[in-house]
Design a protein around this motif. Structure first.
Motif, PDB file in Angstrom:
ATOM      1  N   ALA A   1     -65.890  42.924  11.204  1.00 12.41           N
ATOM      2  CA  ALA A   1     -65.265  42.332  10.124  1.00 12.41           C
ATOM      3  C   ALA A   1     -64.653  43.490   8.918  1.00 12.41           C
ATOM      4  CB  ALA A   1     -66.136  41.542   9.374  1.00 12.41           C
TER       5      ALA A   1
ATOM      6  N   ARG B   1     -75.271  29.364   1.984  1.00 11.82           N
ATOM      7  CA  ARG B   1     -74.819  28.546   3.061  1.00 11.82           C
ATOM      8  C   ARG B   1     -75.343  27.078   2.689  1.00 11.82           C
ATOM      9  NH1 ARG B   1     -74.205  29.672   9.246  1.00 11.82           N
ATOM     10  NH2 ARG B   1     -73.399  27.621  10.112  1.00 11.82           N
TER      11      ARG B   1
ATOM     12  N   GLY C   1     -65.557  29.946   4.632  1.00 15.20           N
ATOM     13  CA  GLY C   1     -65.688  30.667   5.916  1.00 15.20           C
ATOM     14  C   GLY C   1     -66.668  31.726   5.834  1.00 15.20           C
TER      15      GLY C   1
ATOM     16  N   LEU D   1     -70.098  30.715   5.033  1.00 13.44           N
ATOM     17  CA  LEU D   1     -70.967  30.141   6.286  1.00 13.44           C
ATOM     18  C   LEU D   1     -71.121  31.204   7.153  1.00 13.44           C
ATOM     19  CD1 LEU D   1     -68.923  27.040   6.968  1.00 13.44           C
ATOM     20  CD2 LEU D   1     -71.243  27.223   6.093  1.00 13.44           C
ATOM     21  N   GLY D   2     -70.876  32.518   6.836  1.00 13.91           N
ATOM     22  CA  GLY D   2     -71.258  33.691   7.749  1.00 13.91           C
ATOM     23  C   GLY D   2     -69.975  34.045   8.513  1.00 13.91           C
ATOM     24  N   ARG D   3     -68.766  33.483   8.488  1.00 18.78           N
ATOM     25  CA  ARG D   3     -67.765  33.806   9.476  1.00 18.78           C
ATOM     26  C   ARG D   3     -66.628  34.769   8.738  1.00 18.78           C
ATOM     27  NH1 ARG D   3     -67.052  27.227   9.779  1.00 18.78           N
ATOM     28  NH2 ARG D   3     -68.729  26.952  10.645  1.00 18.78           N
TER      29      ARG D   3
ATOM     30  N   SER E   1     -64.103  35.771  11.345  1.00 23.55           N
ATOM     31  CA  SER E   1     -62.834  34.847  11.735  1.00 23.55           C
ATOM     32  C   SER E   1     -61.959  34.969  10.360  1.00 23.55           C
ATOM     33  CB  SER E   1     -63.298  33.507  11.842  1.00 23.55           C
ATOM     34  OG  SER E   1     -62.377  32.575  11.964  1.00 23.55           O
TER      35      SER E   1
ATOM     36  N   LYS F   1     -58.460  26.261  10.543  1.00 24.32           N
ATOM     37  CA  LYS F   1     -59.580  26.845  10.832  1.00 24.32           C
ATOM     38  C   LYS F   1     -61.028  26.463  10.169  1.00 24.32           C
ATOM     39  CE  LYS F   1     -61.843  29.636  14.012  1.00 24.32           C
ATOM     40  NZ  LYS F   1     -62.187  29.341  15.402  1.00 24.32           N
ATOM     41  N   HIS F   2     -60.874  26.685   9.063  1.00 24.75           N
ATOM     42  CA  HIS F   2     -62.345  26.703   8.093  1.00 24.75           C
ATOM     43  C   HIS F   2     -62.249  25.496   7.210  1.00 24.75           C
ATOM     44  CE1 HIS F   2     -63.478  30.504   9.800  1.00 24.75           C
ATOM     45  NE2 HIS F   2     -62.453  31.052   9.423  1.00 24.75           N
TER      46      HIS F   2
ATOM     47  N   GLY G   1     -70.523  39.935   8.590  1.00 23.12           N
ATOM     48  CA  GLY G   1     -69.869  38.652   9.460  1.00 23.12           C
ATOM     49  C   GLY G   1     -70.900  38.455  10.369  1.00 23.12           C
ATOM     50  N   THR G   2     -71.924  38.986  10.547  1.00 20.83           N
ATOM     51  CA  THR G   2     -72.991  38.504  11.644  1.00 20.83           C
ATOM     52  C   THR G   2     -74.377  38.056  10.886  1.00 20.83           C
ATOM     53  OG1 THR G   2     -73.866  40.751  11.973  1.00 20.83           O
ATOM     54  CG2 THR G   2     -72.288  39.896  13.662  1.00 20.83           C
TER      55      THR G   2
END
Length: 413
Positions: free
Chosen positions: A16, A72, A130, A133-135, A138, A186-187, A410-411
């Motif tokens: 990311a 989140r 996004g 939510l940890g994305r 993306s 996407k999100h 991002g993870t």
């Protein structure tokens, strides 16, 4: 060799942080390509996009910062229709503000600035969801992809010998619109769930207001210098100054991701991790600063009218270092519930910036404004560090129980 190249590309697209840097790099490429325009036309381009960016920063309610700080669980289980209405209201609000800033600059196209701001604000809403939510990966992949679209279109305009800034702006506007559609596709699901959920008794609007108050104040410290130069020195001076600022801001890429990581780090040991985050961000800022200065020197050699950008860049490197420290320390203060403190510090800096930039731009031009910006950001970082040192602990209960974030952005563990 091909296998090694594929492996490198795979690793880059899986980070990311690198995706964020890539998006910023593509924006930098677009800025470099814009020097193909005569300074007067480039001044129009910059004044319009700056007006849009300022409108988004002021009217966007700092959604990414706020939602990351809430966590989140807040987004998935608590925030309801009233919150969604507040978030979507940023779109018309940013458009109106961008139009006002464009009128103030006297060098921008208000209609395009307003439309661009609305598209950016629209894309920021699903992007903020996004990230929360940890994305991270993306979101930054999408931003990198669409950031690459603008320079591709600019290349076509250069090949067609188009020197009309209005056409360049339409290409830029198209990219912003496409990114908004893609990010919602996407999100946007988590946001549509909010529309079906009743609002909780407490929407945390006060925390949103405090978080954004500090961000709004910082906007004037970050962007009002360019608007003041456009007004008092004209598009030629703005074109050179904005090139140096945009190049130097590229060196702050690591600070943005590091600040977001700090905001979302509610796990035990977060205080101990802060020094390591700061150290990595500063190393990256200094290293990239050297590369940016080399690039500005090259631009001065191969173009006409942009030679002064190197001198401005040399001054603004110190600003980049101060901004890097200030972003991360401010994020830590907000993470602890110190929105009120960050807002007060930013507001004080902004008042000085608005008055100082206006007076300095009129009397001392771009070099004076650059020097003043260094002083302002150094002052902001110093005061934030003092406030953080005095902060004995969270003044609010944690926003939610969030998953600990790994060292790789991002993870989520």
């Amino acid at each position: 060799m091909t296998r090694q190249l594929r492996g490198s590309v795979r690793r880059a697209t899986g980070s990311a942080t690198l995706m964020y840097v890539s998006a910023l790099a593509m924006s930098g490429v677009a800025i470099l390509l814009s020097v193909a325009l005569p300074p007067t036309e480039r001044g129009l381009l910059v004044a319009t996009t700056t007006s849009a960016a300022t409108g988004v920063a002021v009217g966007g309610l700092s959604l990414e910062t706020f939602l990351l700080a809430q966590g989140r669980q807040w987004l998935d289980e608590s925030a309801g229709r009233r919150s969604l209405a507040i978030y979507t209201a940023t779109v018309p609000l940013t458009a109106a503000l961008a139009w006002i800033f464009a009128r103030y600059s006297e060098e921008a196209t208000p209609a395009i600035a307003a439309a661009g701001a609305a598209c950016i604000a629209a894309s920021n809403i699903p992007a903020a969801a996004g990230l929360t939510l940890g994305r991270f990966l993306s979101v930054y992949r999408y931003r990198a992809a669409f950031a690459a679209t603008a320079p591709a279109l600019y290349v076509l305009l250069i090949l067609a010998s188009v020197e009309d800034a209005q056409l360049w702006l339409l290409a830029w506007l198209g990219c912003q619109a496409l990114m908004a559609v893609a990010l919602w596709t996407k999100h946007g699901l988590s946001l549509t769930r909010m529309a079906r959920r009743a609002s909780p008794p407490e929407e945390r609007v006060a925390r949103l207001g405090l978080t954004h108050a500090g961000a709004v104040a910082q906007v004037f410290t970050y962007r009002f210098d360019q608007l003041a130069l456009a007004r008092y020195q004209g598009p030629d001076v703005l074109a050179v100054y904005s090139l140096a600022v945009a190049a130097i801001e590229f060196t702050q890429a690591g600070a943005v991701v590091a600040a977001q990581r700090t905001l979302g780090d509610h796990a035990d040991g977060s205080a101990q991790r802060l020094n390591a985050v700061l150290r990595r961000a500063l190393y990256l800022a200094v290293g990239m600063g050297v590369l940016v200065l080399i690039g500005l020197a090259g631009i001065g050699v191969i173009t006409s009218g942009y030679e002064a950008a190197l001198l401005l860049g040399l001054v603004l490197v110190a600003r980049s270092i101060a901004v890097t420290v200030g972003k991360i320390l401010s994020a830590r203060l907000v993470n602890l519930g110190g929105e009120r403190a960050t807002a007060a510090i930013a507001a004080g800096t902004a008042v000085v910036a608005i008055v100082g930039y206006s007076l300095t731009a009129a009397e001392f031009g771009a070099v004076g404004v650059a020097l003043l910006s260094v002083v302002l950001f150094a002052l902001h970082s110093t005061v934030t560090a003092v406030a953080l040192r005095k902060w004995s602990g969270p003044r609010f209960a944690p926003a939610s129980a969030t998953s600990p974030v790994n060292s790789e952005v991002g993870t989520v563990a």
